[in-house]
Design a protein around this motif. Structure first.
Motif, PDB file in Angstrom:
ATOM      1  N   GLU A  44    -143.357 -39.601  40.415  1.00 13.78           N
ATOM      2  CA  GLU A  44    -143.439 -39.856  41.100  1.00 13.78           C
ATOM      3  C   GLU A  44    -141.720 -39.683  41.709  1.00 13.78           C
ATOM      4  O   GLU A  44    -141.369 -38.573  41.944  1.00 13.78           O
ATOM      5  CB  GLU A  44    -143.514 -40.618  43.024  1.00 13.78           C
ATOM      6  CG  GLU A  44    -142.614 -40.301  43.736  1.00 13.78           C
ATOM      7  CD  GLU A  44    -142.712 -39.188  44.761  1.00 13.78           C
ATOM      8  OE1 GLU A  44    -142.157 -38.620  45.242  1.00 13.78           O
ATOM      9  OE2 GLU A  44    -144.526 -38.799  44.603  1.00 13.78           O
ATOM     10  N   GLN A  48    -139.011 -36.492  41.966  1.00 16.26           N
ATOM     11  CA  GLN A  48    -137.512 -36.128  42.434  1.00 16.26           C
ATOM     12  C   GLN A  48    -137.111 -35.561  41.733  1.00 16.26           C
ATOM     13  O   GLN A  48    -136.310 -35.491  42.710  1.00 16.26           O
ATOM     14  CB  GLN A  48    -137.528 -37.707  43.358  1.00 16.26           C
ATOM     15  CG  GLN A  48    -139.041 -38.396  44.547  1.00 16.26           C
ATOM     16  CD  GLN A  48    -138.650 -37.598  45.313  1.00 16.26           C
ATOM     17  OE1 GLN A  48    -137.678 -36.806  46.207  1.00 16.26           O
ATOM     18  NE2 GLN A  48    -140.268 -38.211  45.769  1.00 16.26           N
ATOM     19  N   ILE A  58    -140.526 -30.832  47.932  1.00 13.81           N
ATOM     20  CA  ILE A  58    -141.648 -31.741  47.842  1.00 13.81           C
ATOM     21  C   ILE A  58    -142.177 -31.991  49.344  1.00 13.81           C
ATOM     22  O   ILE A  58    -141.810 -32.419  49.957  1.00 13.81           O
ATOM     23  CB  ILE A  58    -141.659 -33.210  47.380  1.00 13.81           C
ATOM     24  CG1 ILE A  58    -141.448 -33.173  45.845  1.00 13.81           C
ATOM     25  CG2 ILE A  58    -142.914 -34.453  47.800  1.00 13.81           C
ATOM     26  CD1 ILE A  58    -141.164 -34.214  45.130  1.00 13.81           C
ATOM     27  N   SER A  59    -143.490 -31.261  50.068  1.00 12.92           N
ATOM     28  CA  SER A  59    -143.736 -31.879  51.437  1.00 12.92           C
ATOM     29  C   SER A  59    -144.506 -33.467  51.530  1.00 12.92           C
ATOM     30  O   SER A  59    -145.799 -33.794  50.913  1.00 12.92           O
ATOM     31  CB  SER A  59    -145.365 -31.140  51.433  1.00 12.92           C
ATOM     32  OG  SER A  59    -144.950 -29.289  51.420  1.00 12.92           O
ATOM     33  N   ARG A  60    -143.850 -34.343  52.190  1.00 12.53           N
ATOM     34  CA  ARG A  60    -144.765 -35.672  52.840  1.00 12.53           C
ATOM     35  C   ARG A  60    -145.563 -35.364  53.021  1.00 12.53           C
ATOM     36  O   ARG A  60    -146.186 -34.690  53.920  1.00 12.53           O
ATOM     37  CB  ARG A  60    -143.678 -36.516  54.105  1.00 12.53           C
ATOM     38  CG  ARG A  60    -141.869 -36.456  53.231  1.00 12.53           C
ATOM     39  CD  ARG A  60    -141.527 -37.127  54.176  1.00 12.53           C
ATOM     40  NE  ARG A  60    -139.804 -37.433  53.622  1.00 12.53           N
ATOM     41  CZ  ARG A  60    -139.799 -38.417  52.946  1.00 12.53           C
ATOM     42  NH1 ARG A  60    -140.528 -38.969  52.261  1.00 12.53           N
ATOM     43  NH2 ARG A  60    -138.392 -38.523  51.857  1.00 12.53           N
ATOM     44  N   GLY A  61    -146.391 -36.245  52.786  1.00 15.26           N
ATOM     45  CA  GLY A  61    -148.076 -36.887  53.299  1.00 15.26           C
ATOM     46  C   GLY A  61    -149.075 -36.025  52.863  1.00 15.26           C
ATOM     47  O   GLY A  61    -150.115 -36.836  53.566  1.00 15.26           O
ATOM     48  N   SER A  63    -151.042 -35.417  48.506  1.00 20.99           N
ATOM     49  CA  SER A  63    -150.519 -35.599  47.614  1.00 20.99           C
ATOM     50  C   SER A  63    -151.080 -34.246  46.228  1.00 20.99           C
ATOM     51  O   SER A  63    -149.944 -34.539  45.705  1.00 20.99           O
ATOM     52  CB  SER A  63    -152.436 -36.090  47.085  1.00 20.99           C
ATOM     53  OG  SER A  63    -153.248 -35.470  47.369  1.00 20.99           O
TER      54      SER A  63
END
Length: 218
Positions: A44, A48, A58-61, A63
């Motif tokens: 991760e 980032q 990067i899309s949250r929520g 994997s």
């Protein structure tokens, strides 16, 4: 675009290879395992850093919520998912399939609810149709309810590919895995159970493999 470190280039290449081979990016755990990291947190941190340098989003929520940006196109050799555009602007015309009747060919005219014209460079290989995704069983692969999956017709698949399969009266989108004679259709959401298929006993057919994803913005 800022210069990438050797490790960042390696991770970007891993993302590229996953998209090329399966149509979708790897999870943090898969990146960590491939590169020998002790935990997904290390992966991760590198993701980032790549996001800060503008080569991925990067899309949250989810994997697998990793997308290559325009800045990464030359390096990655793949296109991120993109919204549809009005018909007539670009050159690839694809039928959008609605409910698929049991026992009839998937591309039968009665299944076609609309046609869209899209840019063929969005896909890693030329698709034959779009299928509207229903449900959230593939959420962690970044495939959401209402998305349009670009599908290339095929009657075989490699392990790990996202496929469209016909099982009895249903058509489903799942990740394909075959071990010996046993076929498993794997969801990408822990709320859903894998489907096991016994060839010769279960009514099963592969309809195609996923080669991209389109998301409409209403």
């Amino acid at each position: 675009m800022l210069k990438l470190t050797a490790r960042q280039e390696q991770i970007l290449g891993l993302i590229r290879d996953a998209i090329e081979n399966t149509g979708f990016p790897p999870t943090r755990a898969e990146i960590a395992q491939s590169l020998g990291f002790r935990s997904a947190n290390a992966a991760e941190e590198h993701l980032q850093a790549l996001a800060r340098k503008g080569v991925i989003e990067i899309s949250r929520g989810t994997s697998r919520g990793i997308r290559l940006t325009d800045s990464a196109h030359d390096k990655a050799g793949a296109r991120p998912a993109a919204p549809l555009v009005p018909a007539g602007i670009l050159q690839l015309n694809l039928p959008l399939l609605g409910m698929v009747a049991a026992g009839s060919p998937i591309l039968a005219q009665e299944h076609v609810t609309a046609n869209y014209t899209v840019d063929p460079s969005l896909f890693r290989s030329r698709p034959d149709f779009l299928l509207k995704v229903r449900g959230m069983s593939m959420r962690d692969a970044g495939i959401m309810d209402g998305d349009l999956l670009a599908v290339k017709k095929a009657d075989s698949a490699k392990n790990g590919q996202i496929v469209v399969a016909r099982l009895g009266d249903d058509v489903t989108v799942k990740r394909y895995r075959k071990v010996g004679s046993l076929i498993e259709l794997l969801p990408e959401n822990p709320d859903f159970e894998p489907i096991q298929v016994q060839p010769g006993r279960d009514e099963f057919a592969l309809e195609g493999v996923a080669v991209g994803l389109l998301r409409t913005w209403n």
